[in-house]
Design a protein around this motif. Sequence first.
Motif, short mmCIF file in Angstrom:
data_model
loop_
_atom_site.label_atom_id
_atom_site.label_comp_id
_atom_site.label_asym_id
_atom_site.label_seq_id
_atom_site.Cartn_x
_atom_site.Cartn_y
_atom_site.Cartn_z
N LEU A 62 0.81 -1.22 0.00
CA LEU A 62 0.00 0.00 0.00
C LEU A 62 0.84 1.26 0.00
O LEU A 62 0.33 2.33 -0.35
N HIS A 63 2.13 1.16 0.39
CA HIS A 63 2.93 2.38 0.29
C HIS A 63 3.31 2.69 -1.16
O HIS A 63 3.93 3.72 -1.42
N PHE A 64 2.90 1.84 -2.10
CA PHE A 64 3.04 2.16 -3.52
C PHE A 64 1.73 2.74 -4.09
O PHE A 64 1.63 2.96 -5.29
N VAL A 65 0.75 2.93 -3.24
CA VAL A 65 -0.54 3.50 -3.64
C VAL A 65 -0.60 4.94 -3.16
O VAL A 65 -0.61 5.20 -1.95
N GLY A 66 -0.61 5.87 -4.08
CA GLY A 66 -0.59 7.28 -3.73
C GLY A 66 -1.94 7.80 -3.26
O GLY A 66 -2.97 7.14 -3.47
N PRO A 67 -1.97 8.96 -2.63
CA PRO A 67 -3.23 9.52 -2.14
C PRO A 67 -4.26 9.74 -3.24
O PRO A 67 -5.47 9.61 -2.99
N ASP A 68 -3.82 10.04 -4.45
CA ASP A 68 -4.77 10.26 -5.55
C ASP A 68 -5.46 8.97 -5.99
O ASP A 68 -6.48 9.00 -6.67
N ASP A 69 -4.89 7.82 -5.58
CA ASP A 69 -5.49 6.53 -5.93
C ASP A 69 -6.55 6.09 -4.93
O ASP A 69 -7.16 5.03 -5.11
N ASP A 70 -6.73 6.86 -3.84
CA ASP A 70 -7.73 6.55 -2.81
C ASP A 70 -7.45 5.19 -2.15
O ASP A 70 -8.24 4.24 -2.31
N PRO A 71 -6.36 5.08 -1.39
CA PRO A 71 -6.04 3.79 -0.77
C PRO A 71 -7.14 3.27 0.15
O PRO A 71 -7.42 2.06 0.16
N GLU A 72 -7.80 4.15 0.91
CA GLU A 72 -8.87 3.68 1.80
C GLU A 72 -10.03 3.09 0.99
O GLU A 72 -10.61 2.07 1.37
N GLY A 73 -10.35 3.73 -0.14
CA GLY A 73 -11.42 3.21 -0.98
C GLY A 73 -11.07 1.87 -1.60
O GLY A 73 -11.93 0.98 -1.72
N ILE A 74 -9.82 1.71 -2.00
CA ILE A 74 -9.37 0.45 -2.59
C ILE A 74 -9.49 -0.68 -1.57
O ILE A 74 -10.05 -1.75 -1.85
N VAL A 75 -8.96 -0.45 -0.37
CA VAL A 75 -9.01 -1.49 0.66
C VAL A 75 -10.45 -1.81 1.04
O VAL A 75 -10.80 -2.97 1.28
N ALA A 76 -11.30 -0.80 1.07
CA ALA A 76 -12.70 -1.02 1.41
C ALA A 76 -13.38 -1.96 0.43
O ALA A 76 -14.22 -2.79 0.83
N GLN A 77 -13.03 -1.88 -0.84
CA GLN A 77 -13.63 -2.78 -1.83
C GLN A 77 -13.26 -4.23 -1.56
O GLN A 77 -14.08 -5.14 -1.74
N TYR A 78 -12.02 -4.46 -1.13
CA TYR A 78 -11.63 -5.83 -0.77
C TYR A 78 -12.34 -6.27 0.51
O TYR A 78 -12.84 -7.40 0.59
N ARG A 79 -12.41 -5.39 1.50
CA ARG A 79 -13.08 -5.75 2.74
C ARG A 79 -14.54 -6.12 2.48
O ARG A 79 -15.07 -7.08 3.04
N ASP A 80 -15.20 -5.33 1.63
CA ASP A 80 -16.62 -5.54 1.38
C ASP A 80 -16.91 -6.88 0.69
O ASP A 80 -18.05 -7.37 0.74
N ALA A 81 -15.90 -7.46 0.05
CA ALA A 81 -16.10 -8.74 -0.65
C ALA A 81 -16.00 -9.94 0.29
O ALA A 81 -16.28 -11.07 -0.13
N LEU A 82 -15.62 -9.70 1.55
CA LEU A 82 -15.32 -10.80 2.47
C LEU A 82 -16.43 -11.04 3.47
O LEU A 82 -17.08 -10.10 3.93
N VAL A 83 -16.61 -12.30 3.84
CA VAL A 83 -17.64 -12.67 4.82
C VAL A 83 -17.05 -12.60 6.23
O VAL A 83 -15.83 -12.55 6.42
N PRO A 84 -17.93 -12.58 7.25
CA PRO A 84 -17.43 -12.61 8.65
C PRO A 84 -16.48 -13.79 8.88
O PRO A 84 -16.67 -14.88 8.33
N GLY A 85 -15.47 -13.54 9.68
CA GLY A 85 -14.45 -14.54 9.94
C GLY A 85 -13.24 -14.38 9.05
O GLY A 85 -12.20 -15.01 9.30
N SER A 86 -13.36 -13.57 7.99
CA SER A 86 -12.22 -13.32 7.11
C SER A 86 -11.20 -12.42 7.78
O SER A 86 -11.53 -11.64 8.69
#
Length: 283
Positions: free
Chosen positions: A171-195
């Motif tokens: 993630l330190h290769f992901v700049g602020p203009d790339d919206d790192p929090e938004g990117i990670v949120a998309q991965y989180r949202d794809a996961l079920v509880p316990g992930s």
Amino acid sequence: MNHSDDAAPKAPEGVDTEKPSAARIYDWYLGGSHNWAVDREFGRRVEEQWAWVKPGAKHNREFMNRAVRAALQAGIRQFIDLGSGVPTAGNVHEVIMDELGADERATVIYVDYEPVAAAHGTLILEDQDATDWAALVQADMRKPKEILRHAETKRLIDFDKPVCVLMMAVLHFVGPDDDPEGIVAQYRDALVPGSWLAISHMSYGSATGEALAGIQWFVEQYRETSNPVWLRDRDELQALFGGWPLLEPGITHLPDWRPVRKPNAIEAGARPFAWCAVAQRPS
């Protein structure tokens, strides 16, 4: 042992070997063989000015290994390794083979957009006869939908069951203009509880004086590569977990997350320059 200066792996078609690559430089830091003279020259220059780069890379690889083992011990059998880099000893599928033995398997999706990482990663999986349960997706981790919908991901990952997503020093290769929090949120949202979500990230830490000047120089050098870096502090790392509860011991420096050995004096110098944590999606 580092790769010999007078030899180099065959470059896959379309690979730029004239400009240093973060994936290949990291491979050199870890003593790998999938790097070119331009990568080794860059790595040596960094090491001369900032002595903690190799110990820091070692800390990061060991943290990933401990996180994978902990996930396996918790019963998770699916992994997505984002920005997996050029294959070097201690990859996720190798940890799985070591931890589970021959009688049980987990599934792994490696993701990297670097052509060298993709080419050699696929070759290693073929050589180790692991392609029925591990695969490499050549894609940019900043495009979650493309990765989550990829045919290989669908083949090996069942998103109705817990998955461990690994974001190791990527993630330190992901700049602020790339919206790192938004990117990670998309991965989180794809996961079920316990992930699980495991992240490590470089930081200025509490560096002052020469130590601060050294890591600032490091950042400036990477701005000359195809993979510039952005360092973030502890609070910024915590925000990436989106409120998921952190597993013990919470946010720590790399060698302090469930350690199995004590760093030596040289390795300890690299401690302040990265944070890490693992979180679990609640019910």
